[in-house]
Enzyme design. Structure first.
Site, short mmCIF file in Angstrom:
data_model
loop_
_atom_site.label_atom_id
_atom_site.label_comp_id
_atom_site.label_asym_id
_atom_site.label_seq_id
_atom_site.Cartn_x
_atom_site.Cartn_y
_atom_site.Cartn_z
N SER A 128 9.43 -135.74 1.97
CA SER A 128 9.00 -135.64 0.58
C SER A 128 7.62 -136.11 0.17
O SER A 128 7.15 -135.58 -0.57
CB SER A 128 9.98 -136.84 -0.14
OG SER A 128 9.87 -138.20 0.28
N GLU A 161 -2.43 -138.79 3.55
CA GLU A 161 -1.43 -139.69 4.38
C GLU A 161 -1.82 -140.56 5.43
O GLU A 161 -1.53 -141.64 5.35
CB GLU A 161 -0.51 -138.63 5.24
CG GLU A 161 0.76 -139.13 5.75
CD GLU A 161 1.84 -139.22 4.76
OE1 GLU A 161 2.01 -138.12 4.22
OE2 GLU A 161 2.78 -140.16 4.94
N ASP A 173 4.03 -131.37 8.79
CA ASP A 173 4.82 -131.36 7.65
C ASP A 173 4.06 -130.71 6.38
O ASP A 173 4.76 -129.88 5.75
CB ASP A 173 5.11 -132.86 7.02
CG ASP A 173 5.63 -133.74 8.20
OD1 ASP A 173 6.45 -133.04 8.98
OD2 ASP A 173 5.78 -134.91 8.11
C1 GLA Z 1 6.85 -137.07 10.91
C2 GLA Z 1 5.19 -136.88 10.86
C3 GLA Z 1 5.06 -135.40 11.40
C4 GLA Z 1 5.58 -135.39 13.00
C5 GLA Z 1 6.85 -136.08 12.97
C6 GLA Z 1 7.48 -135.80 14.55
O1 GLA Z 1 7.38 -136.26 10.15
O2 GLA Z 1 4.68 -136.82 9.52
O3 GLA Z 1 3.43 -135.38 11.58
O4 GLA Z 1 4.66 -136.25 13.87
O5 GLA Z 1 6.96 -137.14 12.35
O6 GLA Z 1 7.49 -134.84 14.85
#
Ligand code: GLA
Length: 383
Positions: A128, A161, A173
């Site tokens: 999200s 982030e 993500d």
């Molecule tokens: C979270 C993080 C990603 C990645 C995953 C694990 O979603 O935001 O950058 O490291 O964990 O694969």
């Protein structure tokens, strides 16, 4: 969802927005905790999206409101800084700050009003946060005429982030949210940032991908996620490589001699997971999605036993799906809670859903939320 964002904007700010942009959450098909090790990932965007309605202003103030937080937050553009924002506004305002770090001339833009709505479940491991970041990044980039490309906007979201929200996450993500296309996954090399959009063919082959949201909440700004990242960095350092990406399975014997048991198992997860991503892409191309199940299963075992980021609810979701005919299943995302995914023939969806709900009830776990997802289009302008 576009209408909702526009209506929310009108209610908060008393005028029409000039545009609406949206970006999706994601599921990671395979490639977990590999992104910050310069490795491979293979996520796809889901239908659940975050929409941002934007209206311009004559001054240099940014205001953000949303359908999920009580009060709007406002800040002067000159005051944007990582520690000047807090709560959920760290995501949209962090992005505005990060655009400046990537070279946007924020001294010569005017302020904006933003209203955010979302259908991406929060805390479910479905990104999200990347959905908000990506929608806001695209909206501001277009509104301010910055001309950044999407891979750069993904880096902007990651910087927000990392520095503003304070979660030491990788690039997966935001890349999934910005680069995805319908019915396809994004095969991303996190070292070169080369991305290839690869058709998944689930629908054509009569397959469904079920998400099982365990409702065990996780937060990557604290705890286990950062500890895993630190272990990976320590392992790479001890083995004399810049990142674990540089290692292959032939290096594991030496790694076992050099590293303590725990660090070795963290390293082994990353090395084998990178290989599983490559194998998944190859298997998908050569044999279709129905053949990738064993790779998903093996990924879960590696996360459960070597990387130790699963929880009993995720293990139960995966085992129950497998026991009732799923082609493959694994936890997805950063771990310590969140969601599992299970791939199965369409007809099994009601069966697996029922059995998972029953298994959770029997163990006395909180009732999970089970729903199918479809690989969907990435961030876009909607109005
Ligand atoms: C979270 C993080 C990603 C990645 C995953 C694990 O979603 O935001 O950058 O490291 O964990 O694969």
């Amino acid at each position: 969802m576009t209408d909702e964002a526009m209506q929310g904007f009108r209610e908060w700010y008393g005028r029409q927005p000039t545009g609406v942009w949206s970006a999706p959450g994601r599921v990671n098909l395979i490639g977990e905790h590999t992104d910050y090790n310069d490795g491979y990932v293979f996520p796809f965007a889901i239908e659940q999206r975050t929409a941002v309605a934007l209206g311009d202003r004559d001054d240099r103030v940014i205001r953000v409101s949303s359908s999920f937080a009580a009060d709007p937050v406002q800040i002067h553009l000159d005051e944007l800084a990582p520690d000047a924002v807090e709560g959920w506004s760290a995501y949209p305002l962090g992005v505005a700050w990060a655009l400046g770090e990537f070279g946007a001339d924020l001294e010569h833009v005017r302020g904006v009003d933003l209203h955010v709505t979302s259908t991406v479940p929060i805390g479910a491991g479905l990104s999200s946060s990347a959905a908000i970041e990506s929608a806001v990044a695209l909206a501001l980039d277009e509104h301010w005429g910055l001309g950044f490309d999407r891979p750069t906007l993904a880096k902007v979201g990651r910087l927000a982030e990392n520095r503003v929200v304070g979660a030491p996450t990788g690039i997966m993500d935001q890349s999934a949210s910005l680069l995805s296309e319908a019915d396809a996954g994004v095969f991303l090399d996190c070292r070169s940032l080369d991305a290839e959009v690869i058709p998944l063919g689930f629908t054509a082959d009569g397959l469904s991908l079920l998400v099982i949201d365990t409702r065990v909440e996780h937060a990557h700004a604290t705890g286990g996620y950062a500890a895993r990242r630190a272990s990976c960095e320590a392992g790479a350092h001890a083995l004399g490589v810049e990142s674990l990406r540089e290692l292959g399975s032939h290096d594991l014997e030496r790694a076992a001699e050099v590293l303590d048991d725990e660090t070795f198992r963290r390293v082994r997860h990353v090395v084998t997971e990178n290989q599983r991503v490559l194998d998944t892409v190859r298997t998908l191309r050569e044999q279709g999605p129905g053949a990738i199940g064993p790779l998903l299963d093996a990924s879960h075992v590696s996360m459960r036993d070597d990387f130790e980021i699963s929880v009993p609810e995720l293990d139960l979701a995966v085992a129950t799906a497998q026991a009732h005919g799923a082609i493959g299943a694994r936890m997805t995302g950063g771990g310590f809670g969140g969601s599992a995914i299970a791939l199965m023939v369409d007809a099994l969806v009601p069966v697996v859903t029922r059995e998972v709900l029953a298994a959770f009830a029997e163990r006395g776990f909180r009732e999970p939320i089970v729903f199918p997802v479809r690989p969907s289009q990435g961030a876009r302008r909607d109005a």
